[in-house]
Design a protein around this motif. Structure first.
Motif, mmCIF file in Angstrom:
data_model
loop_
_atom_site.group_PDB
_atom_site.id
_atom_site.type_symbol
_atom_site.label_atom_id
_atom_site.label_comp_id
_atom_site.label_asym_id
_atom_site.label_seq_id
_atom_site.Cartn_x
_atom_site.Cartn_y
_atom_site.Cartn_z
ATOM 1 N N PRO B 74 1.026 -1.167 0.015
ATOM 2 C CA PRO B 74 0.096 -0.031 -0.026
ATOM 3 C C PRO B 74 0.889 1.306 -0.025
ATOM 4 O O PRO B 74 1.994 1.229 0.484
ATOM 5 C CB PRO B 74 -0.964 -0.112 1.218
ATOM 6 N N VAL B 75 0.315 2.463 -0.637
ATOM 7 C CA VAL B 75 1.263 3.560 -0.781
ATOM 8 C C VAL B 75 1.777 3.973 0.564
ATOM 9 O O VAL B 75 2.686 4.459 0.575
ATOM 10 C CB VAL B 75 0.275 4.720 -1.632
ATOM 11 N N GLY B 76 0.999 3.823 1.656
ATOM 12 C CA GLY B 76 1.612 4.366 2.930
ATOM 13 C C GLY B 76 2.725 3.529 3.414
ATOM 14 O O GLY B 76 3.378 3.975 4.411
ATOM 15 N N ALA B 77 2.878 2.248 3.079
ATOM 16 C CA ALA B 77 4.137 1.285 3.364
ATOM 17 C C ALA B 77 5.291 1.660 2.619
ATOM 18 O O ALA B 77 6.344 0.822 2.859
ATOM 19 C CB ALA B 77 3.378 0.093 3.528
ATOM 20 N N MET B 78 5.106 2.440 1.541
ATOM 21 C CA MET B 78 6.261 2.564 0.496
ATOM 22 C C MET B 78 7.705 3.057 1.272
ATOM 23 O O MET B 78 8.730 2.450 1.017
ATOM 24 C CB MET B 78 5.996 3.219 -0.720
ATOM 25 N N GLU B 79 7.412 4.047 1.913
ATOM 26 C CA GLU B 79 8.741 4.742 2.560
ATOM 27 C C GLU B 79 9.373 3.911 3.337
ATOM 28 O O GLU B 79 10.795 3.653 3.304
ATOM 29 C CB GLU B 79 8.261 5.968 3.296
ATOM 30 N N SER B 80 8.685 2.917 4.185
ATOM 31 C CA SER B 80 9.382 2.051 5.019
ATOM 32 C C SER B 80 10.118 0.945 4.717
ATOM 33 O O SER B 80 11.183 0.630 4.825
ATOM 34 C CB SER B 80 8.658 1.667 6.524
ATOM 35 N N VAL B 81 9.413 0.329 3.473
ATOM 36 C CA VAL B 81 10.009 -0.468 2.595
ATOM 37 C C VAL B 81 11.306 -0.124 2.006
ATOM 38 O O VAL B 81 12.260 -0.732 1.916
ATOM 39 C CB VAL B 81 9.203 -1.285 1.861
ATOM 40 N N ALA B 82 10.934 1.097 1.626
ATOM 41 C CA ALA B 82 12.417 1.617 0.639
ATOM 42 C C ALA B 82 13.324 1.790 1.617
ATOM 43 O O ALA B 82 14.603 1.566 1.108
ATOM 44 C CB ALA B 82 11.934 2.818 -0.012
ATOM 45 N N GLN B 83 13.240 2.438 2.769
ATOM 46 C CA GLN B 83 14.312 2.606 3.785
ATOM 47 C C GLN B 83 15.014 1.244 4.163
ATOM 48 O O GLN B 83 16.188 1.257 4.324
ATOM 49 C CB GLN B 83 13.443 3.163 4.887
ATOM 50 N N GLU B 84 14.245 -0.057 4.237
ATOM 51 C CA GLU B 84 14.370 -1.164 4.789
ATOM 52 C C GLU B 84 15.807 -1.689 3.546
ATOM 53 O O GLU B 84 16.765 -2.275 3.982
ATOM 54 C CB GLU B 84 13.491 -2.145 5.189
ATOM 55 N N VAL B 101 -0.912 6.203 -6.411
ATOM 56 C CA VAL B 101 -0.550 7.593 -6.184
ATOM 57 C C VAL B 101 1.031 7.579 -6.706
ATOM 58 O O VAL B 101 1.720 7.010 -6.237
ATOM 59 C CB VAL B 101 -0.607 8.140 -4.834
ATOM 60 N N LYS B 102 1.288 8.857 -7.326
ATOM 61 C CA LYS B 102 2.891 8.773 -7.792
ATOM 62 C C LYS B 102 3.561 9.952 -7.141
ATOM 63 O O LYS B 102 4.700 9.793 -6.751
ATOM 64 C CB LYS B 102 3.059 9.063 -9.253
ATOM 65 N N ARG B 103 3.051 11.107 -6.905
ATOM 66 C CA ARG B 103 3.935 12.182 -6.256
ATOM 67 C C ARG B 103 4.367 11.999 -4.971
ATOM 68 O O ARG B 103 5.766 11.938 -4.530
ATOM 69 C CB ARG B 103 3.032 13.476 -6.335
ATOM 70 N N THR B 104 3.576 11.456 -3.907
ATOM 71 C CA THR B 104 3.946 11.142 -2.672
ATOM 72 C C THR B 104 4.782 9.957 -2.523
ATOM 73 O O THR B 104 5.739 9.861 -1.623
ATOM 74 C CB THR B 104 2.786 11.033 -1.931
ATOM 75 N N VAL B 105 4.592 8.985 -3.379
ATOM 76 C CA VAL B 105 5.360 7.682 -3.588
ATOM 77 C C VAL B 105 6.820 8.096 -3.962
ATOM 78 O O VAL B 105 7.956 7.682 -3.375
ATOM 79 C CB VAL B 105 4.792 6.667 -4.457
ATOM 80 N N ILE B 106 6.886 9.012 -4.888
ATOM 81 C CA ILE B 106 8.327 9.362 -5.547
ATOM 82 C C ILE B 106 8.919 10.280 -4.174
ATOM 83 O O ILE B 106 10.259 10.023 -4.073
ATOM 84 C CB ILE B 106 8.148 10.232 -6.743
ATOM 85 N N GLU B 107 8.394 11.160 -3.646
ATOM 86 C CA GLU B 107 8.976 11.725 -2.416
ATOM 87 C C GLU B 107 9.345 10.845 -1.381
ATOM 88 O O GLU B 107 10.556 11.019 -0.759
ATOM 89 C CB GLU B 107 7.938 12.833 -2.100
ATOM 90 N N ALA B 108 8.665 9.731 -1.079
ATOM 91 C CA ALA B 108 8.645 8.798 -0.095
ATOM 92 C C ALA B 108 9.954 7.764 -0.183
ATOM 93 O O ALA B 108 10.685 7.664 0.448
ATOM 94 C CB ALA B 108 7.372 8.165 0.317
ATOM 95 N N VAL B 109 10.053 7.254 -1.548
ATOM 96 C CA VAL B 109 10.735 6.202 -1.911
ATOM 97 C C VAL B 109 12.348 6.998 -2.512
ATOM 98 O O VAL B 109 13.334 6.413 -2.123
ATOM 99 C CB VAL B 109 10.303 5.599 -2.995
ATOM 100 N N GLY B 110 12.142 7.930 -3.369
ATOM 101 C CA GLY B 110 13.333 8.476 -3.839
ATOM 102 C C GLY B 110 14.618 8.625 -3.072
ATOM 103 O O GLY B 110 15.742 8.187 -3.366
ATOM 104 N N PRO B 111 14.380 9.268 -2.067
ATOM 105 C CA PRO B 111 15.534 9.576 -1.156
ATOM 106 C C PRO B 111 16.208 8.275 -0.567
ATOM 107 O O PRO B 111 17.395 8.134 -0.005
ATOM 108 C CB PRO B 111 14.917 10.106 0.154
#
Lengths: 307, 307
Positions: B74-84, B101-111
C-alpha cells in the motif's frame, strides 16, 4: 409451462417489452403477443425482426382484445397511453405496467381503468444499457426480482395470474406497497444512477484531463459507472421527475456521508476511512451469496473480451 | 519473449504482485522470481501455492541480489520498505513500484534509493475486488494501461527495460509526469471509488430499507457500485491520504454537478435532466470502442451466472 393469457398486448417496444416477448415465447406463456410503439421506426423494426405476432398502428387497436395489456413506456407517458386505451379494454382483462416508479404511475393510470378491468402494477428489476426492440433477450428476467405492487381492492386471482406470468419468464416475485417500493428503488437504483450520470458528466467536463485519457484509463474504476450512465435518457428523466421526494431524501443522506468522508481526507483521518471501507465489503458478499452478481474477478470481463 | 531481468523481487504479495508472477512466467520474462510479504500468513500461503521461486522472511534479503525490485505494498507503506531495502540494493538494479498515487510515493521512496540504482515509478491500471496472493492471474494486465512516471535524470535504458517487462505482461504503455498522473487517476479511479464507497455506506445505514432488500434488488443499478466498494480498505485509505488535493478538487466538481441535477429534480426541469443524460452516453461508447469494456448486455453476467 402452460399458457397463462390468450392474448398479451405490449404497449411500447423497448428493452423490457422485447425481452418479455422472448421470455413469454420461451415458456409458451401467451397464445398471441401483439404490440404497439409510438414511433413508426420502432414499429417498422419490430415487424422486420418478427418481434410480435402482430404490430398495430394505434395503442387502442393493440389493447382492445387483449387479456393482458402491459404498459412498457417511460413513466411520464403512462397516463396518456392509459387514457387512450381505457375505453377499448375488454371486460375481465388485466392492465399492468413495468414502470420504475409506482406511486405516480398508479395515480396516473388508475383513474383510466374501467370497472371490470383489473389493474396490477409491477416492476421487473432488470435492465441493460441498451434500448429498443432489438435489445431484448429471453434471459433478462431470469433470477431477477419482479416487484408486484397491488392496488387495494384488486381481485387476488388477477394478481396471482400476473405473478404466474412473471415466474414463467424466470423472475423471482416480491410484493410491497407503492411508497416502500419507491423508497427501496431510490436507494438501489435511482440515486446510484444519478450519481453515475454525475460522475461521468464531471469527467466529460474537465479540461485538464482529456476525454481520451478518461476512456483509456477507465478500467481503474470509472468504467463501472459508465454502463448505468448509458441508460435511456427519457426513461431516466421520467424516473427522477416522478420519484422526486424519495430520490431527494436519499441524495441528502448521500451528500452528508460524502462530506464526512471528504472531511476525513482533508484532515488525514485514516481510521475513519479504513473503518468505512471495511464495512462496505459485507454488502458485496451478500449480493454474491444472493446470486445477484458473480464473484468472477473483473466481472469476468477479461474473459468476455477474448471470446 | 526473451528474458528481461535475471532476478525479480516482489515486495508485497497481493493481487498485483501475484498477477505479475503469473504474467512474467507466462512470457518467460524473469529468470527467477522471489518475494517477501510482511505478514507471516501471506508468506505461508505464497509458499504453499508455489507463487514465487523463493519467499524470504525479510524485504532486505528478497531485494539484495535482484535486478528488479518492485514495491507492491500500500502507498502508505512504501517509505518504510524503501528505507529497509535501500542499503542492500545491487548496483545497476532498478526499483519500481505499482502505487496508485505517484507524487507522494516518489517523494517517499526516492531519497532511499542509492547512487547507481535506477528508480522507475509505474502504475498498472488494473485490478479486481479481490486481494491476497491467491487472487492473481496472468491475464490481469492484458490490454490494460501501465503508466510509467519517469523521474528526471533517470537512465533511459532502465526505463525502456521496465517498459519491455510491462509490455511482455500484456500491458499497454503511457508515460506522464506525477502531477498529471495523480489528477487523471483522481478522475478515473479515486473519486469514483470514494463515491461508490459512500453509496454503499448510505444503503447500509438506512433503517427504512433493510440490508436484505438492498441485496435482493441490487441488480437495478446499485450492484455496479458494490464491486469497487469491496476493494482493499488499507490500499484505498492510503490512496486518499496521499492524493488528497486532486481528489478533493474532483470531489468539489462532482458536488457542484450533483447539486445542479438535484435542483433540476426539485424544480421538475426535465430538459436539463434529459440533456445531461444524453451527453454521458458518448463516453460509454468511447470506452467500448477503445476495448476497455465489452458491449455485452449486463456485462455478460447473466451468461456468467449460468456456467
Amino acid at each position: 409451462m402452460a399458457q397463462i393469457y390468450d392474448r398479451v398486448a405490449l404497449i411500447g417496444l423497448g428493452l423490457i417489452a422485447s425481452s418479455m416477448c422472448h421470455a413469454m415465447r420461451r415458456a409458451g406463456l401467451a397464445g398471441e403477443i401483439v404490440g404497439y410503439a409510438r414511433s413508426a421506426e420502432t414499429r417498422h423494426t419490430a415487424r422486420e425482426i418478427g418481434l410480435c405476432d402482430h404490430i398495430y398502428d394505434t395503442a387502442a387497436e393493440a389493447a382492445k382484445d387483449a387479456d393482458l395489456v402491459v404498459l412498457c413506456v417511460p413513466v411520464g407517458a403512462m397516463e396518456s397511453v392509459a387514457q387512450e386505451i381505457g375505453p377499448f379494454l375488454k371486460q375481465g382483462a388485466t392492465v399492468s405496467d413495468v414502470g420504475s416508479v409506482k406511486r405516480t404511475v398508479i395515480e396516473a393510470v388508475g383513474p383510466h381503468i374501467p370497472e371490470g378491468v383489473h389493474f396490477v402494477p409491477a416492476h421487473p428489476l432488470a435492465g441493460t444499457e441498451h434500448s429498443g426492440p432489438r435489445s431484448g433477450f429471453a434471459e433478462l428476467f431470469d433470477n431477477r426480482f419482479c416487484i408486484i405492487v397491488p392496488v387495494e381492492g384488486t381481485d387476488r386471482a388477477a394478481i396471482d395470474r400476473l405473478i404466474d406470468l412473471w415466474r414463467g419468464m424466470g423472475a423471482l416475485i416480491d410484493e410491497m406497497d407503492a411508497e416502500h417500493h419507491d423508497l427501496v428503488l431510490a436507494v438501489t437504483s435511482h440515486t446510484p444512477h444519478l450519481i453515475a450520470y454525475t460522475m461521468v458528466g464531471v469527467a466529460d467536463d474537465l479540461r485538464r484531463v482529456t476525454d481520451s485519457e478518461v476512456i483509456k484509463y477507465s478500467a481503474a474504476g470509472f468504467r463501472d459507472f459508465t454502463r448505468i450512465a448509458a441508460s435511456d435518457p427519457v426513461m431516466w428523466r421520467d424516473v427522477f421527475l416522478n420519484n422526486k421526494e424519495a430520490t431527494l431524501e436519499i441524495l441528502g443522506r448521500f451528500t452528508e456521508e460524502l462530506f464526512a468522508l471528504q472531511r476525513a481526507i482533508r484532515q488525514g483521518d485514516g481510521d475513519h476511512l479504513h473503518d468505512y471501507f471495511t464495512r462496505t465489503r459485507a454488502i458485496r458478499r451478500g449480493i454474491i451469496e444472493a446470486g445477484q452478481d458473480t464473484d468472477a474477478p473483473d466481472f469476468g470481463r477479461v474473459k468476455a473480451r477474448k471470446e
